[in-house]
Design an enzyme around this catalytic site. Structure first.
Site, PDB file in Angstrom:
ATOM      1  N   ARG A 293       0.839  -1.210   0.000  1.00  0.00           N
ATOM      2  CA  ARG A 293       0.000   0.000   0.000  1.00  0.00           C
ATOM      3  C   ARG A 293       0.869   1.253   0.000  1.00  0.00           C
ATOM      4  O   ARG A 293       0.545   2.255  -0.636  1.00  0.00           O
ATOM      5  CB  ARG A 293      -0.945  -0.004   1.202  1.00  0.00           C
ATOM      6  CG  ARG A 293      -2.087  -0.955   0.974  1.00  0.00           C
ATOM      7  CD  ARG A 293      -2.982  -1.185   2.169  1.00  0.00           C
ATOM      8  NE  ARG A 293      -4.003  -2.150   1.782  1.00  0.00           N
ATOM      9  CZ  ARG A 293      -4.915  -2.659   2.593  1.00  0.00           C
ATOM     10  NH1 ARG A 293      -4.927  -2.290   3.858  1.00  0.00           N
ATOM     11  NH2 ARG A 293      -5.796  -3.522   2.144  1.00  0.00           N
ATOM     12  N   HIS A 412      -5.590  19.653 -21.374  1.00  0.00           N
ATOM     13  CA  HIS A 412      -5.205  19.308 -22.757  1.00  0.00           C
ATOM     14  C   HIS A 412      -6.425  19.302 -23.677  1.00  0.00           C
ATOM     15  O   HIS A 412      -6.271  19.345 -24.903  1.00  0.00           O
ATOM     16  CB  HIS A 412      -4.595  17.901 -22.816  1.00  0.00           C
ATOM     17  CG  HIS A 412      -3.212  17.753 -22.263  1.00  0.00           C
ATOM     18  ND1 HIS A 412      -2.923  17.789 -20.927  1.00  0.00           N
ATOM     19  CD2 HIS A 412      -2.025  17.535 -22.886  1.00  0.00           C
ATOM     20  CE1 HIS A 412      -1.629  17.591 -20.750  1.00  0.00           C
ATOM     21  NE2 HIS A 412      -1.057  17.444 -21.925  1.00  0.00           N
ATOM     22  N   GLU A 437      -4.513  -3.478  -4.244  1.00  0.00           N
ATOM     23  CA  GLU A 437      -4.028  -3.384  -2.846  1.00  0.00           C
ATOM     24  C   GLU A 437      -5.138  -2.879  -1.939  1.00  0.00           C
ATOM     25  O   GLU A 437      -4.885  -2.165  -0.966  1.00  0.00           O
ATOM     26  CB  GLU A 437      -2.796  -2.477  -2.725  1.00  0.00           C
ATOM     27  CG  GLU A 437      -1.536  -3.006  -3.346  1.00  0.00           C
ATOM     28  CD  GLU A 437      -1.320  -4.487  -3.066  1.00  0.00           C
ATOM     29  OE1 GLU A 437      -1.740  -4.956  -1.995  1.00  0.00           O
ATOM     30  OE2 GLU A 437      -0.744  -5.155  -3.936  1.00  0.00           O
TER      31      GLU A 437
HETATM   32  C1  LIG Z   1      -4.307  -4.702 -12.651  1.00  0.00           C
HETATM   33  C2  LIG Z   1      -4.482  -5.476 -11.392  1.00  0.00           C
HETATM   34  C3  LIG Z   1      -3.395  -6.016 -10.746  1.00  0.00           C
HETATM   35  C4  LIG Z   1      -3.556  -6.771  -9.591  1.00  0.00           C
HETATM   36  N1  LIG Z   1      -2.461  -7.340  -8.985  1.00  0.00           N
HETATM   37  C5  LIG Z   1      -2.653  -8.197  -7.958  1.00  0.00           C
HETATM   38  C6  LIG Z   1      -1.562  -8.934  -7.401  1.00  0.00           C
HETATM   39  O1  LIG Z   1      -0.415  -8.770  -7.802  1.00  0.00           O
HETATM   40  N2  LIG Z   1      -1.819  -9.845  -6.429  1.00  0.00           N
HETATM   41  C7  LIG Z   1      -3.071 -10.045  -5.951  1.00  0.00           C
HETATM   42  O2  LIG Z   1      -3.216 -10.886  -5.091  1.00  0.00           O
HETATM   43  N3  LIG Z   1      -4.123  -9.341  -6.419  1.00  0.00           N
HETATM   44  C8  LIG Z   1      -3.952  -8.428  -7.416  1.00  0.00           C
HETATM   45  N4  LIG Z   1      -5.022  -7.742  -7.931  1.00  0.00           N
HETATM   46  C9  LIG Z   1      -6.338  -7.919  -7.342  1.00  0.00           C
HETATM   47  C10 LIG Z   1      -6.831  -6.685  -6.587  1.00  0.00           C
HETATM   48  O3  LIG Z   1      -6.142  -6.529  -5.395  1.00  0.00           O
HETATM   49  C11 LIG Z   1      -8.338  -6.806  -6.437  1.00  0.00           C
HETATM   50  O4  LIG Z   1      -8.899  -6.601  -7.711  1.00  0.00           O
HETATM   51  C12 LIG Z   1      -8.912  -5.821  -5.440  1.00  0.00           C
HETATM   52  O5  LIG Z   1      -8.474  -6.094  -4.147  1.00  0.00           O
HETATM   53  C13 LIG Z   1     -10.437  -5.803  -5.442  1.00  0.00           C
HETATM   54  O6  LIG Z   1     -10.977  -7.082  -5.505  1.00  0.00           O
HETATM   55  P1  LIG Z   1     -12.080  -7.394  -6.625  1.00  0.00           P
HETATM   56  O7  LIG Z   1     -11.602  -6.866  -7.904  1.00  0.00           O
HETATM   57  O8  LIG Z   1     -12.436  -8.823  -6.560  1.00  0.00           O
HETATM   58  O9  LIG Z   1     -13.323  -6.505  -6.209  1.00  0.00           O
HETATM   59  P2  LIG Z   1     -14.483  -6.874  -5.166  1.00  0.00           P
HETATM   60  O10 LIG Z   1     -13.888  -7.328  -3.893  1.00  0.00           O
HETATM   61  O11 LIG Z   1     -15.479  -7.758  -5.821  1.00  0.00           O
HETATM   62  O12 LIG Z   1     -15.131  -5.432  -4.932  1.00  0.00           O
HETATM   63  C14 LIG Z   1     -16.160  -4.890  -5.777  1.00  0.00           C
HETATM   64  C15 LIG Z   1     -16.663  -3.570  -5.166  1.00  0.00           C
HETATM   65  O13 LIG Z   1     -17.224  -3.825  -3.869  1.00  0.00           O
HETATM   66  C16 LIG Z   1     -16.623  -2.991  -2.893  1.00  0.00           C
HETATM   67  N5  LIG Z   1     -16.501  -3.726  -1.617  1.00  0.00           N
HETATM   68  C17 LIG Z   1     -16.136  -5.023  -1.435  1.00  0.00           C
HETATM   69  N6  LIG Z   1     -16.107  -5.311  -0.128  1.00  0.00           N
HETATM   70  C18 LIG Z   1     -16.465  -4.202   0.538  1.00  0.00           C
HETATM   71  C19 LIG Z   1     -16.604  -3.845   1.915  1.00  0.00           C
HETATM   72  N7  LIG Z   1     -16.372  -4.717   2.912  1.00  0.00           N
HETATM   73  N8  LIG Z   1     -16.962  -2.583   2.233  1.00  0.00           N
HETATM   74  C20 LIG Z   1     -17.196  -1.669   1.270  1.00  0.00           C
HETATM   75  N9  LIG Z   1     -17.066  -1.938  -0.053  1.00  0.00           N
HETATM   76  C21 LIG Z   1     -16.711  -3.180  -0.409  1.00  0.00           C
HETATM   77  C22 LIG Z   1     -15.267  -2.663  -3.477  1.00  0.00           C
HETATM   78  O14 LIG Z   1     -14.730  -1.456  -2.952  1.00  0.00           O
HETATM   79  C23 LIG Z   1     -15.581  -2.538  -4.958  1.00  0.00           C
HETATM   80  O15 LIG Z   1     -16.076  -1.248  -5.232  1.00  0.00           O
HETATM   81  C24 LIG Z   1      -4.856  -6.956  -9.067  1.00  0.00           C
HETATM   82  C25 LIG Z   1      -5.964  -6.385  -9.718  1.00  0.00           C
HETATM   83  C26 LIG Z   1      -5.791  -5.671 -10.857  1.00  0.00           C
HETATM   84  C27 LIG Z   1      -7.005  -5.092 -11.535  1.00  0.00           C
END
Ligand SMILES: Cc1cc2nc3c(=O)[nH]c(=O)nc-3n(C[C@H](O)[C@H](O)[C@H](O)COP(=O)(O)OP(=O)(O)OC[C@H]3O[C@@H](n4cnc5c(N)ncnc54)[C@H](O)[C@@H]3O)c2cc1C
Length: 571
Positions: A293, A412, A437
């Site tokens: 983070r 821009h 993260e």
């Molecule tokens: C380009 C990229 C690189 C990445 N690299 C890595 C990596 O190297 N290693 C790794 O392990 N992961 C990685 N990730 C995964 C990333 O950390 C997750 O995508 C992220 O933590 C969110 O999880 P999710 O996409 O499943 O969203 P979800 O958990 O499904 O969330 C969907 C929405 O619900 C909200 N939400 C969920 N729970 C709560 C809550 N308790 N309270 C309030 N709001 C909530 C979220 O804020 C979001 O708006 C990567 C993702 C991307 C897109």
């Protein structure tokens, strides 16, 4: 080309913060390494000089190699060939240049061929690399995994894996799965122990893993059969040499194209347990994610710096209605607000890095000898600060990064919407910072503790009592007024929340409360910066004005809100 360190006075300003004296003393333990390594510093000045010179090299590589490669990498991207990742040509060049310069494993102790750098100059290097190419910053920044191995792995594992980083080993952090995103307690990847071989094996799927084909991976897996929560998870090291993890695909993304985001399939992949079973999520991943983070905070500031510079240069050059567009109040206001947000983000980035530095240095000392009472208290104090500042930093720096990139593109206008200027790429790269993260919403979930325990208020009171330039006493008065409003808002939310048998009212207003604390904290940080150097006065003045308006509007909103109002919002 430009040297990205030398052309930015703000870096040296933050490097020379008064707390660095304490950090260097803790990190270098009476400079005892000087008799063992000819490159170890002799004293404080020598250490600071070595950070400065190393950052100059990072700045040069960023200006000469990484930034010029960024556009080509964005167009080419990585590929999967025979289940393995092939980097874009520019990515491979960037990595080689940084490895040759000895810039991988910077924060590791010298016994593992590292530079024993504190977090502050390491995070500065991350900021510089991110300004040059936000996507590449991920591949370089995953050396954070080495720090986690250093903290929690066995002596043998440290000796095996850590020296590989200085030779250019890359890493990955394998946490996310299709059904385990924000909620990592749901991780299912299976870890099975074969007692006769004394060997762990991993089976399952991970997705969205940055640099998933890295040399050394830290993997979160379910080691305790029959469990379904975080207490059944352990952390493992997987070594790519086993070739038991296939890259099924690379995601087609909006931005940070050069950073390969992989779907991985583990098939009887041999792995080593790190530390104790069941502590994977609770202890080790929490520490790993806090480091990451901080890294995303640095990435956000780096991308924001690049976007601000693009916006400023364009506004000076573009002429409309017979003058440069920077002369229109609507444009110069945007630029000044962007600069204030950038300076505020950078201040909270390095304040958080210093807190992490102090407590981590104590942690490593405590592995060698027992700490005395004062040291233990000091460590506890800084660890608490690091815990509540890290989510605050990640939240603000990533949101501001997006706002700065958005406004820069607006300056821009039509040209920014085209692929002709770097801002188009920067806007796409910025968008990920408040998602991975932990999304901004998850940072609020972590940061709200700083509100409810009074940790933010305690630190605000410390800043309030500190010695500040008397010329700017009126800004302290404004910040005191904002603090009174913040306290009123916290009291009001707590009172109403206590009338219910759930925490929905607190959760509903959590982001507002955390942001109120953040605006006050960053206001004080900029005031402290202004006390050290008047060049930050305009940013401080503008940011405090911005914060005052936000805090007042949030309080108004909270005051007009009742428990039953939640029903209006519920879907
Ligand atoms: C380009 C990229 C690189 C990445 N690299 C890595 C990596 O190297 N290693 C790794 O392990 N992961 C990685 N990730 C995964 C990333 O950390 C997750 O995508 C992220 O933590 C969110 O999880 P999710 O996409 O499943 O969203 P979800 O958990 O499904 O969330 C969907 C929405 O619900 C909200 N939400 C969920 N729970 C709560 C809550 N308790 N309270 C309030 N709001 C909530 C979220 O804020 C979001 O708006 C990567 C993702 C991307 C897109």
């Amino acid at each position: 080309m430009a040297n990205f360190y030398r052309d930015n006075e703000d870096m040296k300003f933050h490097l020379e913060h008064p707390l660095m004296k304490k950090i260097v003393a803790l990190k270098e333990r009476n400079f005892e390494d000087k008799d063992k390594y000819d490159y170890a510093p002799l004293d404080f000045e020598d250490a600071m000089d070595s950070y400065d010179r190393t950052l100059e090299i990072v700045g040069e590589i960023c200006g000469d190699i990484i930034a010029p490669n960024a556009e080509g990498v964005d167009q080419e991207g990585p590929q999967v060939v025979n289940d393995r990742v092939i980097y874009a040509k520019g990515t491979a060049e960037n990595h080689e240049a940084l490895t040759k310069a000895g810039l991988i494993g910077m924060s590791l102790p010298r016994e593992y061929d590292g530079l024993n750098f504190p977090i502050v100059p390491y995070v500065m290097a991350a900021e510089l690399v991110s300004r040059a190419d936000g996507g590449f910053a991920n591949i370089w920044g995953l050396q954070d995994c080495a720090e986690t191995i250093h903290e929690f792995a066995s002596k043998e594992q440290k000796a095996e894996y850590l020296p590989r980083f200085a030779k250019g080993a890359t890493a990955a952090m394998d946490l996310t799965e299709p059904d385990a995103g924000s909620d990592l307690q749901a991780v299912q990847l299976k870890a099975t122990y074969n007692a006769s071989e004394d060997q762990w094996y991993l089976n399952g799927v991970k997705r969205f893993i940055t640099n998933g084909d890295g040399d050394v991976s830290l993997v979160l897996a379910r080691s305790e059969e029959g469990t379904s929560d975080g207490r059944g998870l352990s952390m493992f090291i997987y070594d790519k040499k086993h070739m038991a993890v296939k890259v099924r695909r690379i995601e087609h993304k909006m931005g940070i194209i050069g950073s390969p985001t992989c779907e991985l399939v583990f098939t009887n992949a041999p792995a080593e347990l790190v530390g104790s079973r069941k502590m994977g999520l609770i202890k080790y991943v929490m520490s790993l994610m806090n480091g990451a983070r901080l890294g995303v905070g640095a990435q956000s500031v780096g991308i924001a710096e690049a976007a601000y510079r693009e916006g400023l240069a364009y506004a000076k050059e573009r002429r409309q209605f017979g003058k440069a567009i920077i002369e229109f109040p609507a444009v110069y206001e945007m630029l000044t607000n962007m600069e204030a947000k950038l300076n505020a983000s950078r201040s909270v980035l390095y304040e958080t890095s210093r807190f992490v530095d102090v407590y981590k240095a104590y942690f490593h000392i405590s592995q060698e000898r027992s700490l005395d009472k004062d040291e233990k208290m000091d460590m506890k104090k800084y660890q608490k600060l690091a815990d509540v500042f890290t989510p605050l930093l990640k939240l603000f720096a990533s949101e501001f990064c997006n706002e700065i990139a958005y406004d820069s593109l607006q300056i821009h206008a039509g040209s920014g919407y085209m692929k002709d200027y770097p801002i188009e790429r920067l806007v796409r790269d910025a968008r990920i910072t408040n998602i991975y993260e932990g999304t901004t919403q998850l940072q609020v979930v972590a940061a709200i503790r700083g509100v409810t325990t009074g940790a933010y208020l305690g630190q605000i009171k410390e800043y309030e009592a500190s010695e500040l330039n008397p010329q700017y006493e009126y800004l302290r008065t404004t910040l005191k007024g904002m603090t009174a409003r913040y306290e009123e808002a916290v009291t009001k939310v707590n009172e109403i929340n206590a009338t219910a048998d759930h925490n929905d009212f607190l959760d509903f207003h959590a982001r507002r409360l955390v942001e109120m604390a953040g605006y006050i904290i960053m206001g004080y940080l900029l005031l402290t910066d202004t006390t050290r150097n008047d060049k930050y006065h305009a940013s401080c003045e503008v940011f405090v004005k911005m914060g005052k308006a936000k805090v007042a509007s949030y309080l108004e909103y909270i005051k007009s809100s009742e428990l039953k109002d939640l029903g209006i919002f519920k879907k």
